[in-house]
Structure formats: structure tokens, C-alpha cells
Scaffold this motif. Structure first.
Motif, PDB file in Angstrom:
ATOM      1  N   VAL A  97     -78.487 -29.520 -21.172  1.00  0.00           N
ATOM      2  CA  VAL A  97     -77.633 -30.503 -21.824  1.00  0.00           C
ATOM      3  C   VAL A  97     -76.241 -29.769 -21.245  1.00  0.00           C
ATOM      4  N   ASP A  98     -75.256 -30.668 -20.151  1.00  0.00           N
ATOM      5  CA  ASP A  98     -73.851 -30.216 -20.065  1.00  0.00           C
ATOM      6  C   ASP A  98     -73.143 -30.047 -20.856  1.00  0.00           C
ATOM      7  N   VAL A  99     -71.924 -29.292 -20.870  1.00  0.00           N
ATOM      8  CA  VAL A  99     -71.375 -29.740 -22.024  1.00  0.00           C
ATOM      9  C   VAL A  99     -70.133 -29.973 -21.827  1.00  0.00           C
ATOM     10  N   ASP A 119     -69.159 -38.603 -26.737  1.00  0.00           N
ATOM     11  CA  ASP A 119     -70.497 -38.562 -25.935  1.00  0.00           C
ATOM     12  C   ASP A 119     -69.792 -40.466 -25.679  1.00  0.00           C
ATOM     13  N   SER A 121     -86.679 -30.719 -24.183  1.00  0.00           N
ATOM     14  CA  SER A 121     -86.906 -29.547 -23.163  1.00  0.00           C
ATOM     15  C   SER A 121     -87.766 -29.006 -22.876  1.00  0.00           C
ATOM     16  N   LEU A 123     -81.506 -27.829 -24.846  1.00  0.00           N
ATOM     17  CA  LEU A 123     -82.010 -29.215 -23.620  1.00  0.00           C
ATOM     18  C   LEU A 123     -81.424 -29.584 -22.324  1.00  0.00           C
ATOM     19  N   LEU A 132     -78.089 -27.995 -27.608  1.00  0.00           N
ATOM     20  CA  LEU A 132     -77.620 -28.260 -26.132  1.00  0.00           C
ATOM     21  C   LEU A 132     -78.008 -26.883 -25.291  1.00  0.00           C
ATOM     22  N   ARG A 161     -80.629 -39.232 -27.813  1.00  0.00           N
ATOM     23  CA  ARG A 161     -80.517 -39.381 -26.962  1.00  0.00           C
ATOM     24  C   ARG A 161     -80.473 -38.787 -25.098  1.00  0.00           C
ATOM     25  N   PHE A 162     -81.178 -37.050 -25.783  1.00  0.00           N
ATOM     26  CA  PHE A 162     -82.009 -36.521 -24.791  1.00  0.00           C
ATOM     27  C   PHE A 162     -83.483 -36.492 -24.973  1.00  0.00           C
ATOM     28  N   LEU A 166     -78.219 -35.796 -29.958  1.00  0.00           N
ATOM     29  CA  LEU A 166     -78.978 -35.614 -29.349  1.00  0.00           C
ATOM     30  C   LEU A 166     -80.127 -35.993 -29.488  1.00  0.00           C
ATOM     31  N   MET A 222     -69.827 -36.650 -19.315  1.00  0.00           N
ATOM     32  CA  MET A 222     -69.904 -35.442 -19.522  1.00  0.00           C
ATOM     33  C   MET A 222     -70.067 -35.712 -21.100  1.00  0.00           C
ATOM     34  N   LEU A 223     -70.609 -34.702 -21.541  1.00  0.00           N
ATOM     35  CA  LEU A 223     -70.524 -34.802 -23.357  1.00  0.00           C
ATOM     36  C   LEU A 223     -68.931 -33.317 -23.534  1.00  0.00           C
TER      37      LEU A 223
END
Length: 104
Positions: free
Chosen positions: A25-27, A56, A78, A23, A20, A74-75, A71, A1-2
Motif C-alpha cells: 500500500v502506498d502512503v 484514510d 498481499s 500489503l 504497509l 481495508r486491504f 489496514l 492516498m493514505l
């Protein structure tokens, strides 16, 4: 997890949180002390006291621009990015701005 070391009052942290969200992305958000000299936990985790700072796995990335680049590599983008931006522009125009480094 970030983990994102940040503060709600920091516009640079806000910019990272918006990306985030776009995207999907959970953080884990880590709040910092307002006074930089008191950010001992941040310094222990990242080696510095400036925000925003993203952890990360074993990588630490600091500064909003650098975090957004990280980011982006990495991702995957979306499919809901445009919808998130339209919603933000509609509901909270004071918190949105055009972004060259975050193309839709």
C-alpha cells in the motif's frame, strides 16, 4: 492516498510502515516534530498529537494496534507478505518481531 503521521525514531510508526510495505500500500508519510507540544499540523489533521496516526480519506485511526486492524479490514493480504518478512528477518533482524495481530 493514505497519510501516515509518524517519525522514523518511533518503533510504533515503524511497525505500521512495515505492514504497509507488506500489503503493498502506498502512503504519504508526514513527519512530526519530536516535541509533542509542537505537533500543530498533526493536531489540525487528526485532532490529536500522538503518533502514529493514519488518515484514510475521512477516517482517522491512531495507535499502531488500531491502525493494523484498520489496514487488515481495508486491504487484502498481499501474496508477498511472507517474502517481505523473510527479507526483513535476513537483512534487518533488529527491526523484526513476531506479530500476533498480523498473521501471514
Amino acid at each position: 492516498m493514505l497519510e501516515l503521521w509518524q517519525a522514523e525514531w518511533c518503533p510504533h510508526s515503524h511497525r505500521v510502515r512495515m505492514r504497509l510495505t507488506e500489503l503493498g500500500v502506498d502512503v504519504l508519510l508526514r513527519q512530526v516534530e519530536p516535541d509533542r507540544s509542537e505537533r500543530h499540523g498533526l493536531e489540525e489533521a487528526t485532532g490529536q498529537r500522538a503518533i502514529p496516526a493514519l488518515v484514510d480519506e475521512q477516517t482517522v485511526v491512531t495507535g499502531a494496534d488500531e491502525i493494523l486492524v484498520h489496514l487488515g479490514t481495508r486491504f487484502p493480504a498481499s501474496p508477498q507478505v511472507r517474502q517481505h518478512r523473510e527479507k526483513a528477518a535476513e537483512d534487518a533482524p533488529q527491526w523484526t518481531w513476531p506479530s500476533v495481530d498480523d498473521p501471514v
